[in-house]
Design a protein around this motif. Structure first.
Motif, short mmCIF file in Angstrom:
data_model
loop_
_atom_site.label_atom_id
_atom_site.label_comp_id
_atom_site.label_asym_id
_atom_site.label_seq_id
_atom_site.Cartn_x
_atom_site.Cartn_y
_atom_site.Cartn_z
N ALA A 72 0.90 -1.30 0.06
CA ALA A 72 -0.19 0.10 0.07
C ALA A 72 0.76 1.33 -0.02
O ALA A 72 0.58 2.17 -0.63
CB ALA A 72 -1.00 -0.02 1.30
N GLY A 81 -6.01 -2.08 0.15
CA GLY A 81 -7.12 -3.50 0.59
C GLY A 81 -8.14 -3.50 -0.27
O GLY A 81 -8.25 -4.70 -0.57
N HIS A 149 -5.58 -2.55 5.80
CA HIS A 149 -5.97 -3.24 4.38
C HIS A 149 -6.39 -4.68 4.52
O HIS A 149 -6.97 -5.09 3.67
CB HIS A 149 -4.58 -2.93 3.75
CG HIS A 149 -4.32 -1.39 3.47
ND1 HIS A 149 -4.98 -0.92 2.57
CD2 HIS A 149 -3.08 -0.80 4.01
CE1 HIS A 149 -4.59 0.55 2.63
NE2 HIS A 149 -3.42 0.49 3.41
#
Length: 347
Positions: A72, A81, A149
């Protein structure tokens, strides 16, 4: 936040939980879509250059959790996510994905998820609560210190896969997450149909219980017994190693339920462990003896309740209860309704 997962190195070394290589695939695809290849991602995560390509057969669950957060950040994607979950496919869930494709309705789908999701990953476990006209799917995170996430990828994946399985856009569910809102709301609304509740007590989705009766179109229910037998064999194979200690306990409980030998000392003795060692191994696997016992009893109970030839007294005995009332009380705790009402709904 990810560093907190590995604050105690010895604890991390004892964590033998895994995800399958197929479960790792959507993460790699989501990263690649944002220009981050497998080798670059591996370097950023401090892994060997070839750790992610070719795709490994399995991957440490704790490393997967860390990889989500690293990806991320490297991809500069605040909704990473959600984008991982969007890439979930039938093969992501390994063998149990095929079982879901052979289920007659979504109630059956969730039952099989509760039983077999461990074949795809050890990241958490599913629980279903029924409360009158509402049903609540809860996902209990085995890594509560992980970045948001992880949870968002799980629920986005369930949403996307359920829609694919139904063949139409399903009615929206009220999502709630334990973490705070840390990104703009647009992507949540696009994927879930509405903005989830953040800062909630559980990670869950609440929807009309009638949806559990929604049929799975094109389901080949004839394949279900064959696929279930294969899945059960895989569960037994998992039980030969420490990473499957919960499966070992589950299998031992199943063998001993009708003989009323399902107390912790008796199960520990069968597995050639001391009660204290068994408790420790379960804790390291993110479970407890009572959780495994309840899961085993609930999984068997719903199967028995589908068999009209078995009375509630018979089922209570088969599950190791001395009194039907004890079974009724426990089943209501698990599902939100008493077993008689559940049987009527299933019928």
């Amino acid at each position: 936040m990810t560093s907190a997962l590995f604050k105690h190195a010895s604890a991390a070394q004892r964590d033998t939980r895994r995800v399958t290589g197929s479960y790792l695939q959507p993460l790699l695809e989501a990263a690649a879509a944002r220009g981050v290849g497998a080798a670059e991602l591996a370097r950023a995560a401090g892994l060997a250059p070839d750790a992610l390509d070719p795709l490994p057969d399995s991957f440490a669950a704790a490393e997967y959790v860390r990889l989500l957060a690293v990806a991320a950040e490297v991809a500069n994607d605040p909704h990473f996510g959600l984008h991982v979950g969007e890439r979930v496919k039938l093969g992501t869930y390994s063998v149990y994905g095929l079982i879901l494709l052979s289920c007659r309705d979504f109630g059956h789908v969730f039952e099989q998820t509760i039983r077999y999701e461990q074949l795809a990953h050890d990241l958490g476990r599913s629980v279903m609560h029924l409360n009158g006209p509402l049903a609540q799917y809860e996902w209990v995170n085995n890594y509560p210190a992980a970045s948001r996430h992880l949870v968002e990828s799980v629920f986005a994946g369930i949403r996307v896969f359920s829609t694919w399985l139904a063949g139409v856009e399903l009615p929206g569910a009220q999502m709630e997450f334990t973490h705070p809102l840390e990104a703009d709301s647009f992507e949540y609304e696009r994927i879930f149909g509405a903005l989830p509740i953040f800062g909630a007590a559980t990670n869950a989705a609440t929807f009309p219980a009638q949806l559990l009766q929604w049929p799975v179109p094109n389901a080949d229910v004839r394949l279900y017994p064959v696929l279930q037998q294969h899945a059960e064999q895989l569960l037994r194979q998992r039980s030969v190693s420490d990473q499957g200690i919960a499966a070992q306990v589950h299998a031992a409980i199943i063998r001993n339920l009708a003989h009323d030998r399902v107390r912790l000392p008796a199960i520990a003795e069968e597995l050639n462990l001391s009660p204290r060692t068994l408790q420790r191994k379960l804790a390291e696997a993110g479970a407890s003896f009572q959780q495994v016992l309840d899961q085993a009893r609930y999984a068997l109970a719903v199967d028995y309740l589908r068999q009209p030839g078995l009375s509630l007294v018979d089922i209570a005995f088969l599950l190791g209860y001395q009194e039907q009332s004890a079974f009724t009380h426990a089943f209501k705790e698990w599902s939100g309704v008493n077993p008689g009402a559940w049987r009527e709904q299933a019928a």
